[in-house]
Motif scaffolding. Structure first.
Motif, PDB file in Angstrom:
ATOM      1  N   VAL A   1       7.917  12.306  -9.316  1.00  0.00           N
ATOM      2  CA  VAL A   1       6.904  13.286  -8.927  1.00  0.00           C
ATOM      3  C   VAL A   1       5.711  13.115  -9.871  1.00  0.00           C
ATOM      4  CG1 VAL A   1       6.359  15.755  -8.776  1.00  0.00           C
ATOM      5  CG2 VAL A   1       8.615  14.916  -8.047  1.00  0.00           C
ATOM      6  N   LEU A   2       4.500  13.162  -9.318  1.00  0.00           N
ATOM      7  CA  LEU A   2       3.282  13.058 -10.120  1.00  0.00           C
ATOM      8  C   LEU A   2       2.569  14.401 -10.116  1.00  0.00           C
ATOM      9  CD1 LEU A   2       1.287  11.270 -11.721  1.00  0.00           C
ATOM     10  CD2 LEU A   2       0.170  10.727  -9.542  1.00  0.00           C
ATOM     11  N   ILE A   3       2.311  14.947 -11.322  1.00  0.00           N
ATOM     12  CA  ILE A   3       1.669  16.255 -11.443  1.00  0.00           C
ATOM     13  C   ILE A   3       0.412  16.130 -12.296  1.00  0.00           C
ATOM     14  CG2 ILE A   3       1.914  18.664 -12.134  1.00  0.00           C
ATOM     15  CD1 ILE A   3       4.899  18.425 -11.846  1.00  0.00           C
ATOM     16  N   PRO A   4      -0.773  16.207 -11.687  1.00  0.00           N
ATOM     17  CA  PRO A   4      -2.010  16.299 -12.474  1.00  0.00           C
ATOM     18  C   PRO A   4      -2.205  17.733 -12.948  1.00  0.00           C
ATOM     19  CG  PRO A   4      -2.537  16.320 -10.143  1.00  0.00           C
ATOM     20  CD  PRO A   4      -1.036  16.180 -10.241  1.00  0.00           C
ATOM     21  N   THR A   5      -3.033  17.913 -13.963  1.00  0.00           N
ATOM     22  CA  THR A   5      -3.248  19.271 -14.474  1.00  0.00           C
ATOM     23  C   THR A   5      -4.725  19.661 -14.408  1.00  0.00           C
ATOM     24  OG1 THR A   5      -3.215  18.354 -16.721  1.00  0.00           O
ATOM     25  CG2 THR A   5      -1.174  19.309 -15.898  1.00  0.00           C
ATOM     26  N   GLY A   6      -5.564  19.121 -15.280  1.00  0.00           N
ATOM     27  CA  GLY A   6      -6.979  19.498 -15.273  1.00  0.00           C
ATOM     28  C   GLY A   6      -7.738  18.956 -14.079  1.00  0.00           C
ATOM     29  N   ASP A   7      -9.005  19.363 -13.976  1.00  0.00           N
ATOM     30  CA  ASP A   7      -9.849  18.950 -12.851  1.00  0.00           C
ATOM     31  C   ASP A   7      -9.962  17.434 -12.738  1.00  0.00           C
ATOM     32  OD1 ASP A   7     -10.330  21.573 -12.175  1.00  0.00           O
ATOM     33  OD2 ASP A   7     -12.209  21.702 -13.288  1.00  0.00           O
ATOM     34  N   ILE A   8     -10.159  16.777 -13.877  1.00  0.00           N
ATOM     35  CA  ILE A   8     -10.373  15.332 -13.847  1.00  0.00           C
ATOM     36  C   ILE A   8      -9.158  14.612 -13.302  1.00  0.00           C
ATOM     37  CG2 ILE A   8     -10.716  13.291 -15.304  1.00  0.00           C
ATOM     38  CD1 ILE A   8     -12.464  15.105 -17.099  1.00  0.00           C
ATOM     39  N   SER A   9      -7.971  14.935 -13.806  1.00  0.00           N
ATOM     40  CA  SER A   9      -6.760  14.244 -13.338  1.00  0.00           C
ATOM     41  C   SER A   9      -6.428  14.622 -11.902  1.00  0.00           C
ATOM     42  CB  SER A   9      -5.580  14.536 -14.265  1.00  0.00           C
ATOM     43  OG  SER A   9      -5.263  15.909 -14.282  1.00  0.00           O
ATOM     44  N   ALA A  10      -6.677  15.889 -11.520  1.00  0.00           N
ATOM     45  CA  ALA A  10      -6.374  16.312 -10.146  1.00  0.00           C
ATOM     46  C   ALA A  10      -7.263  15.585  -9.139  1.00  0.00           C
ATOM     47  CB  ALA A  10      -6.553  17.822 -10.016  1.00  0.00           C
ATOM     48  N   LEU A  11      -8.545  15.461  -9.456  1.00  0.00           N
ATOM     49  CA  LEU A  11      -9.456  14.770  -8.546  1.00  0.00           C
ATOM     50  C   LEU A  11      -9.211  13.266  -8.553  1.00  0.00           C
ATOM     51  CD1 LEU A  11     -12.745  16.775  -9.165  1.00  0.00           C
ATOM     52  CD2 LEU A  11     -11.140  16.973  -7.258  1.00  0.00           C
ATOM     53  N   PHE A  12      -8.815  12.730  -9.693  1.00  0.00           N
ATOM     54  CA  PHE A  12      -8.453  11.307  -9.756  1.00  0.00           C
ATOM     55  C   PHE A  12      -7.281  11.014  -8.819  1.00  0.00           C
ATOM     56  CE2 PHE A  12      -5.486   8.186 -11.476  1.00  0.00           C
ATOM     57  CZ  PHE A  12      -6.278   7.047 -11.513  1.00  0.00           C
ATOM     58  N   VAL A  13      -6.251  11.844  -8.884  1.00  0.00           N
ATOM     59  CA  VAL A  13      -5.085  11.651  -8.015  1.00  0.00           C
ATOM     60  C   VAL A  13      -5.470  11.824  -6.548  1.00  0.00           C
ATOM     61  CG1 VAL A  13      -2.842  12.636  -7.365  1.00  0.00           C
ATOM     62  CG2 VAL A  13      -3.384  12.261  -9.778  1.00  0.00           C
TER      63      VAL A  13
END
Length: 408
Positions: free
Chosen positions: A93-105
């Motif tokens: 499972v891949l979990i982004p957290t902040g805005d940058i990682s969430a938008l990257f994913v």
């Protein structure tokens, strides 16, 4: 209670924790995820931008890695993550957290989805919700109450508006994270035309408009409502809780430094209807402000990711949005308990600073401060079974304080 509320389980069912998780960890979110899933026996890989990150000190990380999405080429970051998944040997499972990682994913979902388990989000939707201008358009399109907003393209637009505006007003970043990185603030309150123009000149990015002027909705933190929820691949709500900000960092306009769980059926219904219509999937952190003039809950912010306050929103069965995400993506039942009315959560270092500001302004006495901590069930950093993040946070806070004293 809302029709969306599922009857709680009496006993937490057994779960399969064999699927590992990769967390693109930032701030005081990463170690919260590590604790939430690690206590259930899930194997966690934490990806941190800073090797000295306090979040990276959690004992629940199976492996700590360093990779900075902001500094590395995007194609190289995708390749690095794919190599990590291959080394892990299964589809984590891949979990982004902040805005940058969430938008990257979100931007690279097609490249990542074969190697990672993640919600099947509609292309472009995460960016639309994260961008204040596009979010405002969506609210108008779907008749969702929101604060009236102007998006000036130049100083001339601001001058024309300033002469006729009703004050106070909010001056905010369209891309909040970009504004905060450049100026140290994400929003300010202005009380007159002169202040509006002065702060616009101070905060705007020359040649790249990134400021918006928003209606000021009266009331303090007591009128700010939050919802954390998880929506499955049908955009059906599988878990949600609501709460309120009691204090903020920076004071009055920032992140939650002290929050409390309070059930709000109207906020839940409004959110569920909006997310269903736009076909949103995954973890959601959304904020509203209750406008006492109209009785409406006006949407302020949408974070299409795990929010910084997610561990405030834990029910009687121990469910939170991260656990709901994990269970759903691994094909397991999302068990639920009852809302823990009055449950409080604090970010220790932030709340000390914001409490001092409220005290200096005459808005918080010692007895009121002490009373506000009644019902505190969890802290962001301190945990008896995981002390290292708190110790590193304390060290970094002392370093920050000395650095600020040196500069002054």
């Amino acid at each position: 209670m809302s029709k969306n509320w599922i009857p709680p389980v009496r006993h937490r069912p057994a779960m399969d924790a064999s699927v590992p998780v990769v967390v693109l960890a930032t701030g005081h979110v990463g170690h919260g995820i590590a604790r939430s899933l690690g206590r259930l026996g899930v194997r966690l890989y934490g990806v941190h931008a800073d090797p000295r990150s306090p979040a990276g000190r959690s004992r629940f990380w199976h492996e700590r890695l360093t990779w900075n999405l902001m500094e590395e080429d995007e194609a190289e970051s995708v390749a690095w993550l794919l190599q990590l998944a291959e080394r892990i040997g299964t589809r984590p499972v891949l979990i982004p957290t902040g805005d940058i990682s969430a938008l990257f994913v979100a931007d690279h979902a097609l490249d990542l989805e074969e190697s990672f388990l993640m919600p099947p989000q509609t292309a472009g939707l995460s960016r639309a919700l994260s961008n204040k201008r596009q979010m405002y358009v969506l609210c108008k399109q779907y008749s969702v109450p929101t604060a009236e907003t102007r998006f000036p393209a130049s100083r001339g637009d601001v001058e024309n508006f300033a002469a006729e505006a009703t004050y106070p007003l909010m001056l905010k970043g369209i891309d909040t994270e970009t504004l905060r990185r450049r100026t140290g603030v994400g929003m300010v309150i202005v009380d007159d035309a002169a202040s509006l123009l002065a702060r616009y000149d101070e905060l705007e990015t020359p040649g790249v408009p990134n400021l918006m002027i928003q209606e000021y909705i009266p009331g303090g933190a007591e009128e700010v409502w939050m919802l954390n929820g998880y929506f499955d691949h049908h955009s059906d709500l599988r878990f949600s809780l609501t709460g309120k900000k009691m204090r903020q960092y920076p004071a009055y306009t920032g992140l939650t430094s002290l929050g409390v769980c309070v059930w709000n059926d109207a906020v839940t219904r409004q959110t569920v209807e909006f997310m269903k219509r736009i076909e949103y999937r995954g973890v959601l952190d959304i904020g509203y402000k209750h406008d006492v003039r109209t009785g409406e809950y006006k949407l302020l912010d949408v974070n299409p990711r795990v929010g910084t306050t997610f561990r405030l929103f834990v029910d009687s069965a121990g469910m939170d949005v991260v656990r709901a995400l994990y269970l759903d993506l691994t094909g397991q039942r999302v068990w639920r308990g009852r809302p823990c009315e009055g449950r409080k959560w604090v970010v220790e270092n932030f709340d000390i600073i914001s409490s001092l500001r409220y005290w200096r302004d005459g808005n918080l006495g010692f007895r009121d401060w002490l009373s506000s901590l009644k019902g505190l069930r969890e802290a962001s950093w301190f945990a008896r079974d995981d002390l290292a993040p708190f110790a590193m946070m304390s060290l970094r806070s002392v370093e920050w304080a000395f650095e600020n004293l040196r500069k002054s």
